[in-house]
Design a protein around this motif. Structure first.
Motif: not given
Length: 453
Positions: A21-26, A30-34, A36-42
Motif C-alpha cells: 500500500l502506498a506511502k505518502v508523497s514528500p 511536509a505537513k508534519l511539523g506545520t 500537523l504535529t511531528p507525528i501526525g495529529a492536527e
C-alpha cells in the motif's frame, strides 16, 4: 541506514508476493511539523475551544527535571475538575463517551468521571520526530496489511490512509526505546477484594541494544520483552520472554516461559491472540496487554472517523506514593479521586473478526489518541455482539525522557463486575528505569532460565 528495518529476509520476500500500500508523497509529509504535529495529529484546536492548539507539549527542554524521572512530578497538581460526569448529568455528555464508558455508568450508580482542562502534553524527542517524518515517505504495509516494511523504530504511518496503518501506529509507538518497569497488577473481585500480583518487565527495541540493530539477528524483530513475577509466592519466579516480530503472519511471535514449578523453559505458542495471560485471574487475553498487541490478521479493520472523546490523560495522581493500592482500587472501578479525564481527538477504528477466524472478542472498537497513537479506550464485544469488556489507558507524559506512556491500564468485565488494573507502582520503591543498555544475549533462553532460578 544502520537502524532502518529494511525487510532483508522474510519481509523482502513478502514485498514481492503481497500487495504494497502506498506511502505518502514528500509534499504530504511536509505537513508534519506545520499543520500537523511531528507525528501526525492536527495542530489546530477544535472550534469550541475545548481542545487547545498543540504548542509543543511537555518535554525535557521546557520543564524542570524531576527528582525521580521514573515518577515525574505532577505539573498540574493545582488543577481542579471543570465538572464531573455522573448518572445525574450523563445525557449532556454521552456524545463524547464510548459505549463501554456509558455502560460503566449503567453498571455502577456511584460511577464518576472527573473532567479537567485539556492539556496537550504529549510529545517526542526531535530524533524520534525526524524518523517518523522519514517513515511517512518510506514505510509500507505488506501481507495485506498484516506486516510493515521499510520503517525506522516507531510510528510508520503518521499520515494514515486506512485502519491497518492506524493500528500499526499504536503497535509500534515509541515507548522510550529501553525501559524497565516495576509494576503491580490488581485483579479486583466484584466486592473490591484483591491479591496484588507484583512483577517487573523490560521492553527494548533492537536499536537500543548494545551495538544497535543487527540486520541478520534482528531481522523482522520489533522489540524484545521480558517479564518476571515476584509475588505472590505461588507465582514467584514465573517468567515470560517474547521476541516480538514485525510480520507475525510470515513469522509468528517467539515466546518462552519459565515455570517455577516445573523448573524449565518451554516455548509458549499460546502467548498470542486470546491465549490466557498469567497472573490476571482470567481477566485478560494475551493481546489485551498494553491495550492491544500482536498480529492484526484475525480482524477486518475499518476507520469509522475521528471524534472528540473524554479519555484518561495526564494521570499523574495515579503515581502518588502516599496512596496505597487499597486507596485506589475500589469495588467495581478505580477511586475517581485519583483519576483525570480530558477531551481529546481520537481515531475511531473498528475491528471485526474475520469469517472463519477464532477469538473470544468478535468485535473491538478502538479510540486512539491522535497525539500519541496510543489506544486510550477499547470496547470489546462477545460472539453474540454484546458489549463485554471496556479498557482504558491512563497516560502521562514522562517529560524527563520525552515519552508519553501509560501509568496504568484497566480492563473492566461488564458482566461479572470484576476488573483488572495493571501498572500501578504506588507502593513500589521504583517504577520506571529508562535507558538501560542490554546485550542481545539478555533476551536468550539461557538468560530466561537464570532469571527464573
Amino acid at each position: 541506514m544502520k537502524n532502518m528495518i529494511t525487510a532483508t529476509g522474510l519481509l523482502s520476500l513478502t514485498l514481492l508476493s503481497s500487495t504494497v500500500l502506498a506511502k505518502v508523497s514528500p509534499e504530504e509529509a511536509a505537513k508534519l511539523g506545520t499543520t500537523l504535529t511531528p507525528i501526525g495529529a492536527e495542530v489546530a484546536g477544535n472550534a469550541a475551544g475545548t481542545i487547545p492548539k498543540f504548542e509543543g507539549g511537555l518535554h525535557s527542554g521546557n520543564t524542570t527535571k524531576s527528582a525521580d524521572d521514573g515518577r515525574p512530578d505532577n505539573p498540574f497538581g493545582d488543577d481542579k475538575p471543570l465538572f464531573t460526569i455522573t448518572n445525574a448529568n450523563l445525557d449532556q455528555y454521552r456524545n463524547n463517551l464510548s459505549p463501554g464508558q456509558l455502560a460503566m455508568f449503567g453498571k455502577y450508580p456511584d460511577y464518576q468521571m472527573p473532567i479537567y482542562q485539556t492539556r496537550r502534553t504529549a510529545t517526542y524527542a526531535d530524533e524520534i520526530n525526524a524518523k517518523v517524518k522519514k517513515n511517512a515517505t518510506t514505510a509500507e504495509l505488506v501481507q495485506g496489511g498484516n506486516g510493515i516494511a521499510n520503517f525506522d523504530t516507531a510510528i510508520p504511518f503518521p499520515i494514515p490512509s486506512n485502519a491497518n496503518e492506524v493500528i500499526w501506529n499504536h503497535i509500534t509507538r515509541y515507548r522510550g526505546g529501553s525501559a524497565r518497569r516495576f509494576l503491580t497488577t490488581i485483579p479486583a473481585q466484584a466486592d473490591g477484594s484483591f491479591v496484588p500480583v507484583k512483577l517487573n518487565d523490560q521492553l527494548v527495541w533492537p536499536e537500543f541494544l548494545v551495538g544497535g540493530r543487527d540486520a541478520k539477528k534482528d531481522d523482522n524483530i520489533l522489540f524484545y520483552y521480558l517479564q518476571v513475577i515476584t509475588a505472590p509466592s505461588r507465582l514467584t519466579g514465573t517468567a515470560l520472554m517474547v521476541h516480538e516480530t514485525i510480520d507475525q503472519v510470515a513469522e509468528a511471535r517467539k515466546a518462552w516461559v519459565y515455570n517455577s514449578g516445573q523448573r524449565r523453559v518451554r516455548r509458549a505458542p499460546n502467548v498470542s491472540y486470546d491465549g490466557p495471560s498469567a497472573g490476571t485471574d482470567g481477566l485478560r487475553t494475551s493481546d489485551n496487554y498494553d491495550m492491544y498487541n500482536g498480529a492484526p490478521d484475525r480482524y477486518d479493520w475499518k476507520i469509522i472517523g475521528k471524534k472528540e472523546l473524554y479519555i484518561p490523560y495526564n494521570s499523574y495522581k495515579l503515581m502518588d506514593t502516599s496512596a496505597s493500592y487499597e486507596d485506589i482500587a475500589k469495588a467495581g472501578h478505580l477511586n475517581p479521586e485519583y483519576l483525570r479525564y480530558e477531551l481529546h481527538r481520537v481515531w475511531h477504528v473498528e475491528a471485526t473478526l474475520k469469517e472463519g477466524a477464532r477469538h473470544i472478542y468478535a468485535k473491538r472498537s478502538f479510540y486512539i489518541d491522535e497525539d500519541t497513537w496510543g489506544a486510550s479506550v477499547i470496547d470489546h464485544y462477545d460472539g453474540r455482539g454484546k458489549l463485554w469488556r471496556m479498557a482504558e489507558a491512563h497516560n502521562v507524559q514522562f517529560y524527563d525522557v520525552d515519552t508519553p506512556w501509560m501509568v496504568a491500564e484497566t480492563l473492566h468485565d461488564l458482566n461479572s463486575g470484576r476488573y483488572l488494573t495493571t501498572g500501578l507502582s504506588n507502593e513500589e520503591p521504583k517504577f520506571m528505569v529508562w535507558g538501560e543498555k542490554n546485550k542481545r544475549k539478555a533476551f536468550s533462553t539461557s538468560a530466561l532460565r537464570r532469571i527464573g532460578k
